[in-house]
Design an enzyme around this catalytic site. Structure first.
Site, PDB file in Angstrom:
ATOM      1  N   GLY A   1       0.788  -1.225   0.000  1.00 37.82           N
ATOM      2  CA  GLY A   1       0.000   0.000   0.000  1.00 37.82           C
ATOM      3  C   GLY A   1       0.821   1.276   0.000  1.00 37.82           C
ATOM      4  N   SER A   2       2.056   1.221  -0.517  1.00 42.08           N
ATOM      5  CA  SER A   2       2.843   2.463  -0.540  1.00 42.08           C
ATOM      6  C   SER A   2       2.207   3.482  -1.489  1.00 42.08           C
ATOM      7  CB  SER A   2       4.297   2.182  -0.942  1.00 42.08           C
ATOM      8  OG  SER A   2       4.376   1.719  -2.263  1.00 42.08           O
ATOM      9  N   ASN A   3       1.553   3.012  -2.530  1.00 43.97           N
ATOM     10  CA  ASN A   3       0.869   3.953  -3.433  1.00 43.97           C
ATOM     11  C   ASN A   3      -0.403   4.505  -2.813  1.00 43.97           C
ATOM     12  OD1 ASN A   3       2.345   4.142  -6.153  1.00 43.97           O
ATOM     13  ND2 ASN A   3       2.414   1.961  -5.653  1.00 43.97           N
TER      14      ASN A   3
ATOM     15  N   MET B   1      -4.102  -6.629  -7.213  1.00 44.73           N
ATOM     16  CA  MET B   1      -3.606  -7.737  -8.029  1.00 44.73           C
ATOM     17  C   MET B   1      -4.703  -8.754  -8.364  1.00 44.73           C
ATOM     18  SD  MET B   1      -0.700  -6.457  -8.281  1.00 44.73           S
ATOM     19  CE  MET B   1       0.462  -7.599  -9.001  1.00 44.73           C
TER      20      MET B   1
ATOM     21  N   LEU C   1      -9.823  -8.304 -13.547  1.00 40.29           N
ATOM     22  CA  LEU C   1     -11.218  -7.882 -13.444  1.00 40.29           C
ATOM     23  C   LEU C   1     -12.001  -8.287 -14.690  1.00 40.29           C
ATOM     24  CD1 LEU C   1     -10.309  -4.436 -11.936  1.00 40.29           C
ATOM     25  CD2 LEU C   1     -11.542  -6.260 -10.746  1.00 40.29           C
TER      26      LEU C   1
ATOM     27  N   ASN D   1      -5.508   2.385 -13.602  1.00 42.83           N
ATOM     28  CA  ASN D   1      -4.573   1.404 -13.040  1.00 42.83           C
ATOM     29  C   ASN D   1      -3.144   1.910 -13.187  1.00 42.83           C
ATOM     30  OD1 ASN D   1      -3.666  -1.173 -12.034  1.00 42.83           O
ATOM     31  ND2 ASN D   1      -3.148  -1.742 -14.126  1.00 42.83           N
TER      32      ASN D   1
ATOM     33  N   HIS E   1       0.787   0.793 -13.565  1.00 48.51           N
ATOM     34  CA  HIS E   1       1.546  -0.391 -14.006  1.00 48.51           C
ATOM     35  C   HIS E   1       3.032  -0.043 -14.091  1.00 48.51           C
ATOM     36  CE1 HIS E   1       1.972  -4.351 -15.734  1.00 48.51           C
ATOM     37  NE2 HIS E   1       2.839  -3.828 -16.584  1.00 48.51           N
TER      38      HIS E   1
ATOM     39  N   SER F   1       3.464   3.439 -16.136  1.00 52.90           N
ATOM     40  CA  SER F   1       2.292   3.886 -16.899  1.00 52.90           C
ATOM     41  C   SER F   1       1.067   3.970 -15.990  1.00 52.90           C
ATOM     42  CB  SER F   1       1.953   2.885 -18.019  1.00 52.90           C
ATOM     43  OG  SER F   1       3.049   2.685 -18.873  1.00 52.90           O
TER      44      SER F   1
ATOM     45  N   ASP G   1      -4.147  -4.729 -18.423  1.00 53.28           N
ATOM     46  CA  ASP G   1      -3.100  -3.724 -18.646  1.00 53.28           C
ATOM     47  C   ASP G   1      -3.184  -3.113 -20.049  1.00 53.28           C
ATOM     48  OD1 ASP G   1      -2.108  -4.236 -16.086  1.00 53.28           O
ATOM     49  OD2 ASP G   1      -0.764  -5.796 -16.811  1.00 53.28           O
TER      50      ASP G   1
ATOM     51  N   GLU H   1       6.205   5.987  -9.356  1.00 48.78           N
ATOM     52  CA  GLU H   1       4.795   5.635  -9.121  1.00 48.78           C
ATOM     53  C   GLU H   1       4.165   6.577  -8.097  1.00 48.78           C
ATOM     54  OE1 GLU H   1       4.384   0.872  -9.874  1.00 48.78           O
ATOM     55  OE2 GLU H   1       4.940   1.501  -7.871  1.00 48.78           O
TER      56      GLU H   1
END
Ligand code: GRF
Length: 189
Positions: free
Chosen positions: A14-16, A95, A98, A110, A112, A139, A148, A176
């Protein structure tokens, strides 16, 4: 002044999620306040849970192993997101593959860790590091039915130089943590 509500979906450390909370939550950009109104994880032990709680947001755990099919899992995600009237959902290290149950109903982006359309899938960092390419990158794209594969919104590249894998990975994560919040602001404000 308007308020835009986002949902952040995560599976891991969960760093993002943390960078989104720190940089965007309840902050105003060009007259638009961005609120993290919902966090969702499919892993009950995900590291990101503590980051969410630190900001007073109790994450909704939707454990994919409790569902008999991807579609049933996606239905629960859709129901949870729709109930909160979310403007944009953000997959930040979520991860799960979907299905159209999700992709046809939820506006989502998303993150990536490669320069798409190169190195799709779960091993993007290692594959782009090992490739002959002189640059690596990150991206952000809209989520579509193709894994993706949705329309690109933002990309950032960097020179690989003589980096070791750990340095390469650290550089990816640094980018990111910048590009995802920036892209959310760009889309919502
Ligand atoms: C990121 O590298 C993201 O690009 C990938 O999973 C990682 C998630 O990291 N899909 P974190 O959970 O946000 O720390």
């Amino acid at each position: 002044m308007s308020v835009k509500k986002i949902a952040v979906l995560f599976s891991g450390s969960g760093s993002n999620l943390l960078s989104i909370l720190e940089k965007l939550h309840n902050k105003t950009f060009n007259g638009t306040t961005i609120q993290v109104a919902l966090t969702i994880t499919n892993k009950k032990n995900a590291g990101g849970i503590k980051h969410s709680r630190a900001f007073g947001i109790e994450p909704v755990v939707i454990d994919h192993t409790d569902f008999t099919s991807r579609e049933e899992f996606d239905k629960e995600l859709v129901k949870t997101i729709k109930a909160k009237e979310i403007d944009l959902s953000v997959l930040a290290g979520f991860m799960r593959i979907l299905t159209p149950v999700f992709t046809s109903q939820i506006k989502a982006i998303n993150l990536h860790p490669s320069l798409l359309p190169l190195f799709k899938g779960a091993n993007a960092i290692k594959e782009s590091f090992q490739s002959d390419m002189l640059v690596g990158g990150v991206s952000v794209h809209f989520v579509s039915q193709e894994l993706d594969g949705g329309k690109l919104i933002a990309q950032r590249a960097f020179d690989k130089d003589d980096m070791r894998l750990e340095e390469f990975e650290a550089k990816i994560h640094q980018i990111e943590h910048e590009i995802l919040p920036e892209t959310i602001v760009k889309l919502l404000s």
